[in-house]
Design a protein around this motif. Structure first.
Motif, PDB file in Angstrom:
ATOM      1  N   PRO A   1       0.840  -1.208   0.000  1.00 53.60           N
ATOM      2  CA  PRO A   1       0.000   0.000   0.000  1.00 53.60           C
ATOM      3  C   PRO A   1       0.872   1.254   0.000  1.00 53.60           C
ATOM      4  O   PRO A   1       2.030   1.224   0.437  1.00 53.60           O
ATOM      5  N   GLY A   2       0.335   2.353  -0.462  1.00 58.86           N
ATOM      6  CA  GLY A   2       1.110   3.580  -0.631  1.00 58.86           C
ATOM      7  C   GLY A   2       1.754   4.092   0.638  1.00 58.86           C
ATOM      8  O   GLY A   2       2.892   4.574   0.607  1.00 58.86           O
ATOM      9  N   HIS A   3       1.062   3.980   1.791  1.00 58.09           N
ATOM     10  CA  HIS A   3       1.628   4.535   3.019  1.00 58.09           C
ATOM     11  C   HIS A   3       2.910   3.826   3.433  1.00 58.09           C
ATOM     12  O   HIS A   3       3.757   4.403   4.115  1.00 58.09           O
ATOM     13  N   LEU A   4       3.073   2.576   3.001  1.00 58.38           N
ATOM     14  CA  LEU A   4       4.316   1.856   3.306  1.00 58.38           C
ATOM     15  C   LEU A   4       5.430   2.268   2.359  1.00 58.38           C
ATOM     16  O   LEU A   4       6.580   2.436   2.774  1.00 58.38           O
ATOM     17  N   ARG A   5       5.123   2.429   1.083  1.00 60.42           N
ATOM     18  CA  ARG A   5       6.151   2.823   0.124  1.00 60.42           C
ATOM     19  C   ARG A   5       6.714   4.209   0.438  1.00 60.42           C
ATOM     20  O   ARG A   5       7.872   4.492   0.136  1.00 60.42           O
ATOM     21  N   PHE A   6       5.891   5.055   1.062  1.00 57.06           N
ATOM     22  CA  PHE A   6       6.327   6.420   1.376  1.00 57.06           C
ATOM     23  C   PHE A   6       6.694   6.589   2.854  1.00 57.06           C
ATOM     24  O   PHE A   6       6.689   7.710   3.364  1.00 57.06           O
ATOM     25  N   ALA A   7       7.025   5.497   3.537  1.00 61.59           N
ATOM     26  CA  ALA A   7       7.410   5.578   4.956  1.00 61.59           C
ATOM     27  C   ALA A   7       8.623   6.500   5.105  1.00 61.59           C
ATOM     28  O   ALA A   7       9.548   6.461   4.288  1.00 61.59           O
ATOM     29  N   PRO A   8       8.653   7.336   6.155  1.00 63.33           N
ATOM     30  CA  PRO A   8       9.715   8.336   6.276  1.00 63.33           C
ATOM     31  C   PRO A   8      11.061   7.803   6.756  1.00 63.33           C
ATOM     32  O   PRO A   8      12.077   8.482   6.610  1.00 63.33           O
ATOM     33  N   SER A   9      11.094   6.614   7.354  1.00 61.81           N
ATOM     34  CA  SER A   9      12.357   6.085   7.882  1.00 61.81           C
ATOM     35  C   SER A   9      12.334   4.563   7.880  1.00 61.81           C
ATOM     36  O   SER A   9      11.267   3.939   7.736  1.00 61.81           O
ATOM     37  N   VAL A  10      13.508   3.983   8.066  1.00 59.14           N
ATOM     38  CA  VAL A  10      13.619   2.522   8.103  1.00 59.14           C
ATOM     39  C   VAL A  10      12.823   1.949   9.259  1.00 59.14           C
ATOM     40  O   VAL A  10      12.109   0.947   9.107  1.00 59.14           O
ATOM     41  N   ASN A  11      12.915   2.562  10.439  1.00 57.54           N
ATOM     42  CA  ASN A  11      12.216   2.039  11.615  1.00 57.54           C
ATOM     43  C   ASN A  11      10.705   2.082  11.441  1.00 57.54           C
ATOM     44  O   ASN A  11       9.997   1.137  11.821  1.00 57.54           O
ATOM     45  N   VAL A  12      10.204   3.174  10.882  1.00 55.72           N
ATOM     46  CA  VAL A  12       8.759   3.277  10.636  1.00 55.72           C
ATOM     47  C   VAL A  12       8.329   2.237   9.608  1.00 55.72           C
ATOM     48  O   VAL A  12       7.292   1.575   9.755  1.00 55.72           O
TER      49      VAL A  12
END
Length: 238
Positions: A214-225
């Motif tokens: 899903p899009g919110h995962l592809r645009f995650a702001p950091s590795v941990n998130v």
């Protein structure tokens, strides 16, 4: 004692039949092909099925499971959990991105090992369902752990925190027209492959699994998130 010398060739089963009687002669030595080779702790077989690695991994993990079972009555659940993560999960996770596309039989074998580890932690009998135990321990099943590792490598490669030899295999998808919806969805180009083994290569499997997120995962702001939300996304439903 004369050191053992051999060479290793990987290929399709059809082509490997031609090499069964092939040897290389150097001086007075006949060097014959080896059916497996070990590199950085991973065992490769000639058809790259990873079956030899699964067998080696099974032997190693069973050794530690037996020892954990012997001392389980003397340690707490928390201590056993730490042991299982250090001795079992660390081995199941090491190089597991190479296991993408392994046979269902080998995948089930690795899952049985993880299930046994969970049952040792909770002191359950072998007939106890494993899925609730894995969820209580927050352990992704083996198949999902493999996909998790591949997607984590893709995320790191896209954000320049992975080796260049991985980043070089990822190309952002460019649609034919700029106004298409996919133009700003951070999708990757999936190269065509002519063989099933090519579908499991990082350059093909990585983009394919990435585009399914899903899009919110592809645009995650950091590795941990990304790791946190990816684990939640990959967990099988109850």
């Amino acid at each position: 004692m004369t050191p053992k010398r051999s060479f290793f060739v990987a290929g399709s089963s059809h082509n490997l039949k031609k090499l069964q009687t092939v040897s290389i002669k150097i001086g007075n030595m006949d060097i014959r092909p080896s059916s497996t080779i070990k590199n950085l702790g991973v065992v490769f077989d000639q058809t790259m099925s990873m079956n030899a690695h699964v067998k080696s991994l099974t032997k190693s993990v069973n050794f530690h499971l037996r020892n954990m079972y012997r001392i389980r009555r003397y340690i707490t659940t928390e201590s056993c959990h730490h042991l299982a993560r250090s001795l079992i999960l660390s081995r199941l996770d090491y190089g597991n991105s190479l296991l993408l596309g392994i046979s269902a039989k080998d995948r089930k074998q690795l899952q049985r090992l993880q299930n046994r580890a969970a049952k040792v932690v909770f002191k359950c009998n072998r007939l106890e369902p494993s899925a609730p135990l894995l969820r209580d321990l927050h352990w992704l099943p083996v198949a999902e752990r493999i996909v998790f590792k591949v997607l984590l490598l893709v995320f790191k490669a896209l954000h320049d925190v992975a080796p260049a030899y991985l980043s070089d295999h990822l190309v952002l998808y460019v649609p034919g027209r700029d106004n298409m919806r996919s133009s700003n969805n951070y999708l990757l180009h999936v190269p065509r492959t002519s063989r099933s083994i090519g579908d499991n290569a990082f350059c093909s499997a990585g983009p394919r699994h990435w585009n399914a997120l899903p899009g919110h995962l592809r645009f995650a702001p950091s590795v941990n998130v990304f790791k946190k939300h990816l684990k939640t996304y990959l967990f099988p439903p109850e």
